[in-house]
Structure formats: C-alpha cells, structure tokens
Scaffold this motif. Structure first.
Motif, mmCIF file in Angstrom:
data_model
loop_
_atom_site.group_PDB
_atom_site.id
_atom_site.type_symbol
_atom_site.label_atom_id
_atom_site.label_comp_id
_atom_site.label_asym_id
_atom_site.label_seq_id
_atom_site.Cartn_x
_atom_site.Cartn_y
_atom_site.Cartn_z
ATOM 1 N N PRO A 39 0.835 -1.207 0.000
ATOM 2 C CA PRO A 39 0.000 0.000 0.000
ATOM 3 C C PRO A 39 0.869 1.257 0.000
ATOM 4 C CG PRO A 39 -0.281 -1.309 2.026
ATOM 5 C CD PRO A 39 0.919 -1.812 1.327
ATOM 6 N N PHE A 41 0.772 5.539 0.079
ATOM 7 C CA PHE A 41 -0.006 6.750 0.316
ATOM 8 C C PHE A 41 0.541 7.901 -0.527
ATOM 9 C CE2 PHE A 41 -0.557 4.393 4.351
ATOM 10 C CZ PHE A 41 -1.931 4.235 4.312
ATOM 11 N N PHE A 83 -3.451 4.957 -2.304
ATOM 12 C CA PHE A 83 -4.397 5.601 -1.405
ATOM 13 C C PHE A 83 -4.034 7.088 -1.284
ATOM 14 C CE2 PHE A 83 -4.109 1.174 -0.125
ATOM 15 C CZ PHE A 83 -5.441 0.801 0.008
ATOM 16 N N ASP A 124 -7.789 2.497 -5.081
ATOM 17 C CA ASP A 124 -8.781 2.351 -4.021
ATOM 18 C C ASP A 124 -10.059 3.073 -4.427
ATOM 19 O OD1 ASP A 124 -9.712 1.683 -1.346
ATOM 20 O OD2 ASP A 124 -9.523 3.814 -0.902
ATOM 21 N N PRO A 129 -11.665 9.286 1.655
ATOM 22 C CA PRO A 129 -10.599 10.288 1.536
ATOM 23 C C PRO A 129 -11.057 11.595 0.878
ATOM 24 C CG PRO A 129 -9.865 8.147 0.709
ATOM 25 C CD PRO A 129 -11.356 8.096 0.839
ATOM 26 N N ASP A 136 -17.588 6.567 3.809
ATOM 27 C CA ASP A 136 -17.326 5.913 2.526
ATOM 28 C C ASP A 136 -18.461 6.109 1.538
ATOM 29 O OD1 ASP A 136 -15.841 4.611 4.722
ATOM 30 O OD2 ASP A 136 -15.010 3.376 3.137
ATOM 31 N N SER A 171 -13.720 -0.598 -1.722
ATOM 32 C CA SER A 171 -13.576 -0.895 -0.294
ATOM 33 C C SER A 171 -14.651 -0.218 0.534
ATOM 34 C CB SER A 171 -12.186 -0.457 0.186
ATOM 35 O OG SER A 171 -11.999 0.939 0.019
ATOM 36 N N VAL A 214 -4.700 8.850 5.658
ATOM 37 C CA VAL A 214 -5.444 9.473 4.554
ATOM 38 C C VAL A 214 -6.187 10.731 4.993
ATOM 39 C CG1 VAL A 214 -5.674 7.306 3.293
ATOM 40 C CG2 VAL A 214 -7.491 8.015 4.881
#
Length: 330
Positions: A39, A41, A83, A124, A129, A136, A171, A214
């Motif tokens: 992962p 960022f 992400f 993602d 975010p 979400d 997700s 995030v």
C-alpha cells in the motif's frame, strides 16, 4: 529400554524438525515476494511526510513517488495499492474529487506507468478520503445513501481505469456496487480491468492509523457500522462474497487480517477463488510498537504474521511490511 516405552516412540515427529534442510523440504506453506501487495499513500505536496502512528510508513509526493516505486519493482513485488491523502479543500460532501480525472490516484497512475509496466496498480475505490464527513458514502441527514454513493463509485472506478489502473478495489461496502462498477467498466471498454472486491470488510477498531494516513479520522462523524460488517458475523461474510462473485468480482478481500483468519479460511474453502487479506494499519502499528519497546523480535513476528495468512489460505496479502519482508526473502 522398556519395550512398551519403545513402541510408544516408533513414530518420532521430531525427526523431521532436527535440521534446517528437512524443515524446508517438508514446509506446508511458503512465503514469496509474489504474495505481497504494497500500500502506497499519495500526497499533493512534493517530498514525503511521515505517518506518526505507522512507523516507517510515508506519504509520497509526485516528485519522489517514482523513485519509491523503483525498489518495489526491483524486489519483484507484483502490485501496489494507491491511497490518497487529500488536502482539506478538496474534500466535499458530494465527494466530487473522487471522480476528478486529475485526482491524486489518477496522476500517480499515469506517472508510474510512464516508467514501469511490470508492476500492477490497484486504485482504491471509496469516498472517505474525499468526503468532508469522513464516510465511505454520500451522507444526507446523518444517513449514508447507498445508490447515490454507488453512482459516484462507478465514476471513480472509471477514471482510475482510464488513467491506467489494472485493478479497482471497491472498499466502501455499499450494496450492489460490484455489479454496477463491472457494467460501467465493460460499457466503457475496460473489460479486462479487474475488480478486487473488499467483500468482507469489518467495522473494526484496527483502522485508526490508516485514517490518520489518509486524513479521514478527524472528519468522521459517527461510525461505519451501518455499512461495514459486524465483527461477530461469519456466515454473513460468505453471503457477501457469493454476492460479489455473482456480480463480477475477480477476487475478494478480507479486512482486517489477523483477527479474521477464520473468515479467510472459510471463504477459501467454500469458494476456491483468489482470496486476499489486508494486514491493516492497526495490526502493523502493534507489531512496530511492541518491537520498538523490545518486547518482540520484529522480523520474526513480521514473517510469522505473514505466514499465518498463507496458512489460512490467502493468495496475497496487502501489507505495509511488503518492502521489509521482500528484502528478507531476497
């Protein structure tokens, strides 16, 4: 020697543990670099910034991202998951930055693709975010709206595919989003863009450091229990996986990991499909903190935790340890 005692020891299981080469030959599971997804960022500003609650994890700006990916490519890691850490001014209640074709994930994807073709890119697909309320999905009067959220998730997945993502990873846990995203991608000609569905994502307490990473933690109003799974449930996970597979998921994800190895094993045994696990930020942070205090052997526990995923039936693990573990294996 007493005859009865001798008969009891005709079978000596320790014999195959007495030397390294025999232990290696009879090992039932093996870890390889092919098992890891790293992962990564992203941030808008150049340079890097640390995630304090995740020692060793950084956010990468556009000027240093490609160099950071270089080591993953050299180590042979097959995939990275992207992400975004968005600046507060890009976060809105309608989450419009999620489907901006020049958002952080899309920019990073195009940049990486100019230099590397040999590593898969996973975008993602979730709104937290980009959501000023930290959820979400789209929120109205305190309620997370399912169908309105799915419409935006489809647009988000499409811009990621257009930018060059090989996989999209929904997700969000909204109902029906896998089928809607599959239809959207197919209609736009992205038939071979794969869907890594977070089918069994639990409303877990292990996500705190990720939300720091995030920039979503402080914004969250309420909790996510109306759309993420109850940690008490196991049968429900099987129903959700079956539903996502019927809608076109190519592989499924269980999140978190270590606390849900039973779910991983049940899914793998029931469906026999590519099954991934996310060794989440809280699991990573616990190992880092304990080893920093001298309570655990860092490398031994890191590798043992990753082997647990393989033993449970996982095909690949999305883990912040990917680079460190790959270095050891090399």
């Amino acid at each position: 020697m007493n005859k009865t005692f001798r008969q009891d020891l005709v079978v000596r299981p320790r014999r195959i543990r007495t030397d390294d080469w025999t232990r290696r030959m009879v090992a039932e599971n093996r870890l390889s670099v092919d098992d890891f997804i790293w992962p990564v960022f992203l941030q808008e500003n150049n340079g890097t910034s640390d995630v304090p609650s995740m020692p060793g994890v950084k956010r990468y700006g556009p000027d240093c991202l490609v160099d950071a990916i270089a080591e993953a490519v050299e180590l042979g890691i097959p995939a990275i998951a992207l992400f975004p850490y968005n600046n507060p001014e890009t976060k809105t209640e309608d989450c419009r930055e999620a489907y901006n074709p020049d958002n952080l994930i899309c920019q990073a994807t195009r940049s990486i693709r100019k230099h590397y073709q040999e590593i898969a890119l996973i975008g993602d697909v979730a709104l937290d975010p980009y959501n000023s309320l930290g959820h979400d999905g789209i929120v109205k009067d305190g309620v997370i709206l399912n169908d309105e959220s799915v419409e935006i998730l489809c647009r988000q997945a499409l811009v990621q595919a257009e930018a060059g993502c090989d996989y999209v990873g929904p997700s969000d846990m909204m109902d029906g989003r896998i089928g809607a995203i599959r239809d959207t991608l197919d209609e736009a000609g992205y038939t071979y863009t794969k869907i890594m569905a977070y089918s069994a994502k639990y409303a877990s307490g292990f996500y705190g450091p990720f939300r720091d990473a995030v920039g979503a933690k402080g914004a969250l109003k309420g909790d996510k229990k109306t759309y993420q799974m109850d940690p008490a449930n196991s049968e429900e996970a099987l129903r959700l996986v079956e539903n996502d597979l019927q809608q076109g998921a190519d592989m499924v994800m269980v999140k978190p990991g270590i606390a849900y190895l039973d779910i991983i094993q049940r899914i793998k045994n029931t469906f026999g499909v590519p099954t991934m696990a996310y060794q989440v930020s809280g699991e990573y942070a616990m190992i880092k903190a304990a080893s920093a205090n001298g309570w655990l052997d860092h490398d031994a526990v890191m590798m043992e935790s990753l082997m647990a995923f393989k033993r449970a039936g996982t095909d690949a693990v999305l883990t912040y340890f990917a680079l460190e573990a790959a270095r050891l294996l090399k």
